[in-house]
Design a protein around this motif. Structure first.
Motif, PDB file in Angstrom:
ATOM      1  N   THR A   1       2.152   1.941  -3.458  1.00 59.43           N
ATOM      2  CA  THR A   1       1.128   2.559  -4.305  1.00 59.43           C
ATOM      3  C   THR A   1       1.050   4.060  -4.046  1.00 59.43           C
TER       4      THR A   1
ATOM      5  N   LEU B   1       4.010   5.761  -5.698  1.00 56.90           N
ATOM      6  CA  LEU B   1       3.855   5.930  -7.140  1.00 56.90           C
ATOM      7  C   LEU B   1       2.938   7.101  -7.475  1.00 56.90           C
ATOM      8  N   ARG B   2       2.033   7.426  -6.574  1.00 57.77           N
ATOM      9  CA  ARG B   2       1.136   8.568  -6.777  1.00 57.77           C
ATOM     10  C   ARG B   2       1.765   9.887  -6.343  1.00 57.77           C
TER      11      ARG B   2
ATOM     12  N   GLY C   1       0.816  -1.209   0.000  1.00 61.69           N
ATOM     13  CA  GLY C   1       0.000   0.000   0.000  1.00 61.69           C
ATOM     14  C   GLY C   1       0.849   1.257   0.000  1.00 61.69           C
TER      15      GLY C   1
END
Length: 296
Positions: A37, A40-41, A34
């Motif tokens: 993720t 990456l954002r 998580g």
């Protein structure tokens, strides 16, 4: 944890448990997907906090420092003074299993059964005959996943699992020769196994806390068969240096050891070192509770 992982048969997970960081370690590792993720954002601060990366990096630094500074010394002591060293770790794991069992709120038939299964499983691992896995890509990947799962379970050593799979010399050889292909596959297996198993174990602890703790207690007690100081070697293997080292061993009483080997069983020294392991664990637990009170 690093010092424990150097010794075949001793798990860094045991040290994590008695120092009070085990559940936080599982939570942080299982949060990595998580957090990745979020990274990456572009939400880097949130990703760092979600996985508690400060905790993980400090822990990793401690493990690596210990491995680098203590590995040679512990290996030397295991070769030259095996009885005192194994006695120390025997006392350490024995009292650790008591501390884990003490965390169980109520014993029931189901929890006793879980304890028995854990003890039988760990004992079976310590006496199992090695198999010979192939060295193809899939086997190397899954060996990494299995070995890393063992390393975060109290009582089971990842290096010992590799020995049972027949891949320990191959992986050590890859490390020595810096075979990046083999090491990359092994590391990918480790990463997948670590994140997946940590998440599963954390979920099980949240859902069946006492049942899982009973199983872990059994694992730790069952692993004591491997740590018993007085042994007779039945079979040998070649290590990465081409030297013969013990593979399968049977436990002896101190008097039997003296008769079979003709060596001093060092009983008094063994008792002193085992008690030192007990005292160390009690001291670590006391410091962990004291630090937690200060944080609260």
């Amino acid at each position: 944890m690093g010092a424990a992982d150097v010794v075949p048969g001793v798990s860094g997970g045991t040290i994590a448990f008695i120092s009070g960081i085990y559940e936080e370690l599982l939570r942080s590792i299982s949060s990595l997907p998580g957090a990745f993720t979020l990274f990456l954002r572009g939400r880097i601060a949130e990703a760092w906090q979600a996985a508690n990366l400060t905790f993980l990096l400090i822990l990793l630094a401690g493990i690596l420092t210990s491995v680098v500074t203590l590995a040679r010394a512990i290996t030397y002591l295991l070769d030259t003074h095996p009885i005192p060293v194994w006695s120390f770790f025997f006392g350490l794991v024995l009292v650790s299993s008591h501390l884990v069992a003490r965390s169980i709120q109520r014993w029931s038939p189901g929890r006793w059964l879980s304890f028995a299964v854990g003890a039988a499983f760990a004992y079976w691992i310590t006496v199992a005959s090695p198999v010979q896995w192939g060295t193809d890509s899939l086997n190397i990947f899954f060996a990494g996943a299995i070995a890393i799962c063992a390393m975060i379970l109290p009582g089971i050593s990842g290096s010992f699992i590799l020995l049972l799979l027949g891949l320990y010399p191959f992986i050590i050889g890859a490390v020595k020769s810096l075979d990046l292909g083999v090491l990359g596959l092994f590391a990918c297996g480790c990463a997948l196994g670590l994140v997946s198993f940590a998440g599963l174990l954390r979920w099980m602890l949240a859902r069946w806390h006492d049942l899982v703790l009973a199983f872990l207690t059994g694992l730790m007690l069952g692993s004591l068969n491997k740590l018993w100081p007085w042994k007779e070697t039945l079979t040998w293997r070649l290590n990465s240096h081409g030297e013969q080292v013990p593979l399968l061993q049977s436990n002896l009483s101190p008097s039997q050891f003296a008769t079979v080997s003709g060596n001093d069983p060092q009983l008094l020294m063994a008792i002193v070192l085992a008690l030192s392991g007990v005292i160390l664990v009690i001291g670590i637990e006391w410091l962990a509770k004291r630090n937690q009170k200060l944080l609260d």
